[in-house]
Design a protein around this motif. Structure first.
Motif, PDB file in Angstrom:
ATOM      1  N   LYS A 104      71.093  -7.399   3.498  1.00  0.00           N
ATOM      2  CA  LYS A 104      69.890  -8.105   3.075  1.00  0.00           C
ATOM      3  C   LYS A 104      68.797  -7.113   2.672  1.00  0.00           C
ATOM      4  O   LYS A 104      68.071  -7.335   1.702  1.00  0.00           O
ATOM      5  CB  LYS A 104      69.387  -9.028   4.181  1.00  0.00           C
ATOM      6  CG  LYS A 104      68.264  -9.961   3.725  1.00  0.00           C
ATOM      7  CD  LYS A 104      67.920 -10.973   4.785  1.00  0.00           C
ATOM      8  CE  LYS A 104      66.866 -11.954   4.258  1.00  0.00           C
ATOM      9  NZ  LYS A 104      65.614 -11.292   3.890  1.00  0.00           N
ATOM     10  N   GLU A 105      68.696  -6.019   3.412  1.00  0.00           N
ATOM     11  CA  GLU A 105      67.710  -4.988   3.076  1.00  0.00           C
ATOM     12  C   GLU A 105      67.957  -4.429   1.691  1.00  0.00           C
ATOM     13  O   GLU A 105      67.024  -4.297   0.878  1.00  0.00           O
ATOM     14  CB  GLU A 105      67.773  -3.866   4.114  1.00  0.00           C
ATOM     15  CG  GLU A 105      66.917  -2.657   3.791  1.00  0.00           C
ATOM     16  CD  GLU A 105      67.206  -1.478   4.708  1.00  0.00           C
ATOM     17  OE1 GLU A 105      66.728  -0.379   4.407  1.00  0.00           O
ATOM     18  OE2 GLU A 105      67.925  -1.671   5.711  1.00  0.00           O
ATOM     19  N   MET A 106      69.215  -4.114   1.369  1.00  0.00           N
ATOM     20  CA  MET A 106      69.540  -3.544   0.064  1.00  0.00           C
ATOM     21  C   MET A 106      69.303  -4.544  -1.060  1.00  0.00           C
ATOM     22  O   MET A 106      68.804  -4.190  -2.137  1.00  0.00           O
ATOM     23  CB  MET A 106      70.988  -3.060   0.068  1.00  0.00           C
ATOM     24  CG  MET A 106      71.202  -1.786   0.879  1.00  0.00           C
ATOM     25  SD  MET A 106      72.892  -1.156   0.803  1.00  0.00           S
ATOM     26  CE  MET A 106      73.694  -2.183   2.032  1.00  0.00           C
ATOM     27  N   LEU A 107      69.638  -5.811  -0.822  1.00  0.00           N
ATOM     28  CA  LEU A 107      69.454  -6.820  -1.851  1.00  0.00           C
ATOM     29  C   LEU A 107      67.974  -7.128  -2.070  1.00  0.00           C
ATOM     30  O   LEU A 107      67.552  -7.425  -3.191  1.00  0.00           O
ATOM     31  CB  LEU A 107      70.228  -8.085  -1.488  1.00  0.00           C
ATOM     32  CG  LEU A 107      71.751  -7.901  -1.416  1.00  0.00           C
ATOM     33  CD1 LEU A 107      72.422  -9.196  -1.010  1.00  0.00           C
ATOM     34  CD2 LEU A 107      72.308  -7.410  -2.755  1.00  0.00           C
ATOM     35  N   ASP A 108      67.190  -7.052  -0.990  1.00  0.00           N
ATOM     36  CA  ASP A 108      65.737  -7.202  -1.141  1.00  0.00           C
ATOM     37  C   ASP A 108      65.176  -6.077  -2.001  1.00  0.00           C
ATOM     38  O   ASP A 108      64.308  -6.291  -2.863  1.00  0.00           O
ATOM     39  CB  ASP A 108      65.052  -7.201   0.230  1.00  0.00           C
ATOM     40  CG  ASP A 108      65.239  -8.511   0.974  1.00  0.00           C
ATOM     41  OD1 ASP A 108      65.632  -9.505   0.339  1.00  0.00           O
ATOM     42  OD2 ASP A 108      64.998  -8.533   2.195  1.00  0.00           O
ATOM     43  N   LEU A 174      57.874  -0.452  13.009  1.00  0.00           N
ATOM     44  CA  LEU A 174      58.001  -0.962  14.363  1.00  0.00           C
ATOM     45  C   LEU A 174      59.051  -2.056  14.428  1.00  0.00           C
ATOM     46  O   LEU A 174      59.858  -2.094  15.361  1.00  0.00           O
ATOM     47  CB  LEU A 174      56.648  -1.486  14.858  1.00  0.00           C
ATOM     48  CG  LEU A 174      56.578  -1.868  16.352  1.00  0.00           C
ATOM     49  CD1 LEU A 174      56.942  -0.669  17.231  1.00  0.00           C
ATOM     50  CD2 LEU A 174      55.184  -2.377  16.695  1.00  0.00           C
ATOM     51  N   SER A 175      59.073  -2.944  13.442  1.00  0.00           N
ATOM     52  CA  SER A 175      60.074  -4.014  13.443  1.00  0.00           C
ATOM     53  C   SER A 175      61.479  -3.434  13.292  1.00  0.00           C
ATOM     54  O   SER A 175      62.434  -3.932  13.896  1.00  0.00           O
ATOM     55  CB  SER A 175      59.786  -5.023  12.327  1.00  0.00           C
ATOM     56  OG  SER A 175      59.922  -4.430  11.058  1.00  0.00           O
ATOM     57  N   SER A 208      60.301 -15.758  20.005  1.00  0.00           N
ATOM     58  CA  SER A 208      60.017 -16.319  18.690  1.00  0.00           C
ATOM     59  C   SER A 208      59.838 -15.225  17.637  1.00  0.00           C
ATOM     60  O   SER A 208      60.437 -15.283  16.552  1.00  0.00           O
ATOM     61  CB  SER A 208      58.764 -17.194  18.761  1.00  0.00           C
ATOM     62  OG  SER A 208      58.438 -17.701  17.486  1.00  0.00           O
ATOM     63  N   TYR A 209      59.032 -14.207  17.975  1.00  0.00           N
ATOM     64  CA  TYR A 209      58.810 -13.113  17.040  1.00  0.00           C
ATOM     65  C   TYR A 209      60.104 -12.328  16.813  1.00  0.00           C
ATOM     66  O   TYR A 209      60.424 -11.948  15.680  1.00  0.00           O
ATOM     67  CB  TYR A 209      57.709 -12.181  17.575  1.00  0.00           C
ATOM     68  CG  TYR A 209      57.470 -10.962  16.716  1.00  0.00           C
ATOM     69  CD1 TYR A 209      56.957 -11.074  15.422  1.00  0.00           C
ATOM     70  CD2 TYR A 209      57.753  -9.682  17.204  1.00  0.00           C
ATOM     71  CE1 TYR A 209      56.743  -9.964  14.638  1.00  0.00           C
ATOM     72  CE2 TYR A 209      57.540  -8.568  16.419  1.00  0.00           C
ATOM     73  CZ  TYR A 209      57.036  -8.710  15.139  1.00  0.00           C
ATOM     74  OH  TYR A 209      56.829  -7.598  14.350  1.00  0.00           O
ATOM     75  N   PHE A 210      60.852 -12.113  17.886  1.00  0.00           N
ATOM     76  CA  PHE A 210      62.118 -11.396  17.769  1.00  0.00           C
ATOM     77  C   PHE A 210      63.070 -12.126  16.823  1.00  0.00           C
ATOM     78  O   PHE A 210      63.688 -11.521  15.948  1.00  0.00           O
ATOM     79  CB  PHE A 210      62.758 -11.235  19.147  1.00  0.00           C
ATOM     80  CG  PHE A 210      64.177 -10.745  19.088  1.00  0.00           C
ATOM     81  CD1 PHE A 210      64.476  -9.490  18.589  1.00  0.00           C
ATOM     82  CD2 PHE A 210      65.221 -11.550  19.526  1.00  0.00           C
ATOM     83  CE1 PHE A 210      65.785  -9.032  18.522  1.00  0.00           C
ATOM     84  CE2 PHE A 210      66.529 -11.111  19.474  1.00  0.00           C
ATOM     85  CZ  PHE A 210      66.816  -9.850  18.958  1.00  0.00           C
ATOM     86  N   GLY A 211      63.190 -13.444  17.014  1.00  0.00           N
ATOM     87  CA  GLY A 211      64.073 -14.219  16.148  1.00  0.00           C
ATOM     88  C   GLY A 211      63.669 -14.134  14.691  1.00  0.00           C
ATOM     89  O   GLY A 211      64.520 -14.041  13.797  1.00  0.00           O
ATOM     90  N   GLU A 216      64.956 -11.976   9.340  1.00  0.00           N
ATOM     91  CA  GLU A 216      64.458 -11.398   8.088  1.00  0.00           C
ATOM     92  C   GLU A 216      65.168 -10.096   7.750  1.00  0.00           C
ATOM     93  O   GLU A 216      65.433  -9.805   6.580  1.00  0.00           O
ATOM     94  CB  GLU A 216      62.949 -11.147   8.191  1.00  0.00           C
ATOM     95  CG  GLU A 216      62.106 -12.414   8.161  1.00  0.00           C
ATOM     96  CD  GLU A 216      60.629 -12.124   8.353  1.00  0.00           C
ATOM     97  OE1 GLU A 216      60.288 -10.953   8.685  1.00  0.00           O
ATOM     98  OE2 GLU A 216      59.816 -13.050   8.195  1.00  0.00           O
ATOM     99  N   SER A 217      65.486  -9.303   8.766  1.00  0.00           N
ATOM    100  CA  SER A 217      66.100  -8.002   8.540  1.00  0.00           C
ATOM    101  C   SER A 217      67.609  -8.090   8.362  1.00  0.00           C
ATOM    102  O   SER A 217      68.178  -7.448   7.480  1.00  0.00           O
ATOM    103  CB  SER A 217      65.782  -7.063   9.709  1.00  0.00           C
ATOM    104  OG  SER A 217      66.421  -5.823   9.548  1.00  0.00           O
ATOM    105  N   VAL A 218      68.266  -8.891   9.195  1.00  0.00           N
ATOM    106  CA  VAL A 218      69.728  -8.921   9.241  1.00  0.00           C
ATOM    107  C   VAL A 218      70.301 -10.049   8.391  1.00  0.00           C
ATOM    108  O   VAL A 218      71.431  -9.958   7.909  1.00  0.00           O
ATOM    109  CB  VAL A 218      70.204  -9.042  10.709  1.00  0.00           C
ATOM    110  CG1 VAL A 218      71.712  -9.121  10.798  1.00  0.00           C
ATOM    111  CG2 VAL A 218      69.693  -7.852  11.516  1.00  0.00           C
TER     112      VAL A 218
END
Length: 279
Positions: A104-108, A174-175, A208-211, A216-218
């Motif tokens: 997802k990171e690469m496609l973003d 940080l994320s 909630s924030y972790f989810g 978003e990242s994975v």
């Protein structure tokens, strides 16, 4: 004349970047595929000819795209699509189906989204390198999994370098740290009775924030990732050991054999017993 190369990747142990199937096809006039949805990301590059893609966008509306040689299109997991070769100049294309933590990171970075699925290259050198990597993979299905995964990385590098929307990933460091910590925690503790709350607590952030940042990242929820990771480890044990189905389930955090078999079938489509027999 209808020509086709098609291969299924024999190994699903790669976490950051995994390959599922790949091939090349010179289609007959008006040859159609779909409507259908994939479980992973699927990229087509049109080598010659033209065709039409009909795919759902972010709102669920079907959008029609006319695609010619030198262009391509990306299909997202679960996205319903249909694509049809032109009647006069049917397309020839190569394709790769892939997924993983870094995808997802690469496609973003490359600028792809459900609302922007079409590939437009601006640097010919990298576009040709990308195409050559796709054709190499399609024509070398007898190579080792590590060899093919290496070429998949080169393909994605050329893909991102070839498009105009390539940009540095400016997401917060940080994320990224939290995601690495979460994945390390899962790798070390997946055999035990851990919850998403446990993982978030280990990272020092609320659930909630972790989810949110994990998805978003994975590209997967933490729960889906945890289950997929456990089932991947279960598949390794089924293939490489003589442990019973119950012992394999217990080793990956499922003391209840029925629950384990159900989770395994949800990921692989068959029971652990049938998966072991076919592998």
């Amino acid at each position: 004349m209808h020509n086709l190369l098609f291969s299924i990747f024999p190994n699903e142990k790669f976490i950051d970047l995994g390959l599922y199937q790949y091939g090349w096809e010179r289609c007959d006039p008006a040859h159609m595929y779909g409507p259908a949805a994939r479980n992973h990301f699927l990229f087509h590059y049109v080598i010659s000819g033209t065709g039409t893609l009909m795919a759902d966008n972010q709102k669920g509306d079907t959008v029609t795209y006319n695609i010619r040689s030198g262009q391509g299109f990306l299909l997202f997991p679960g996205q319903i699509s249909t694509y049809i070769a032109d009647k006069e100049k049917p397309w020839e294309y190569a394709w790769i189906e892939f997924d993983g933590l870094r995808v997802k990171e690469m496609l973003d970075i490359a600028g792809f989204s459900l609302d922007n699925p079409i590939y437009h290259a601006v640097i010919k050198e990298y576009r040709e390198s990308m195409m050559n990597e796709m054709l190499y993979i399609a024509n070398h299905s007898d190579e080792t999994p590590f060899h093919l995964i290496g070429h998949l990385y080169i393909f994605l590098d050329a893909l991102t370098r070839s498009v105009s929307s390539v940009r540095l990933n400016s997401s917060g460091k940080l994320s990224e740290y939290y995601i690495r910590e979460a994945i390390n925690y899962i790798e070390q503790n997946f055999p035990f009775d851990i919850s998403i709350e446990d993982i978030a607590s280990h990272c020092g952030i609320n659930r909630s924030y972790f989810g949110k940042i994990f998805h978003e990242s994975v590209g997967k929820t933490p729960q889906h990732f945890l289950i997929s990771y456990r089932m991947m480890k279960a598949a390794e044990l089924l293939k490489m050991t003589d442990l019973s189905i119950a012992d394999v389930g217990n080793a990956v955090g499922y003391p209840n054999q029925l629950h384990f078999s159900r989770a395994f079938k949800n990921i692989y489509g068959v029971s652990p017993k049938n998966w072991r027999r076919s592998h």
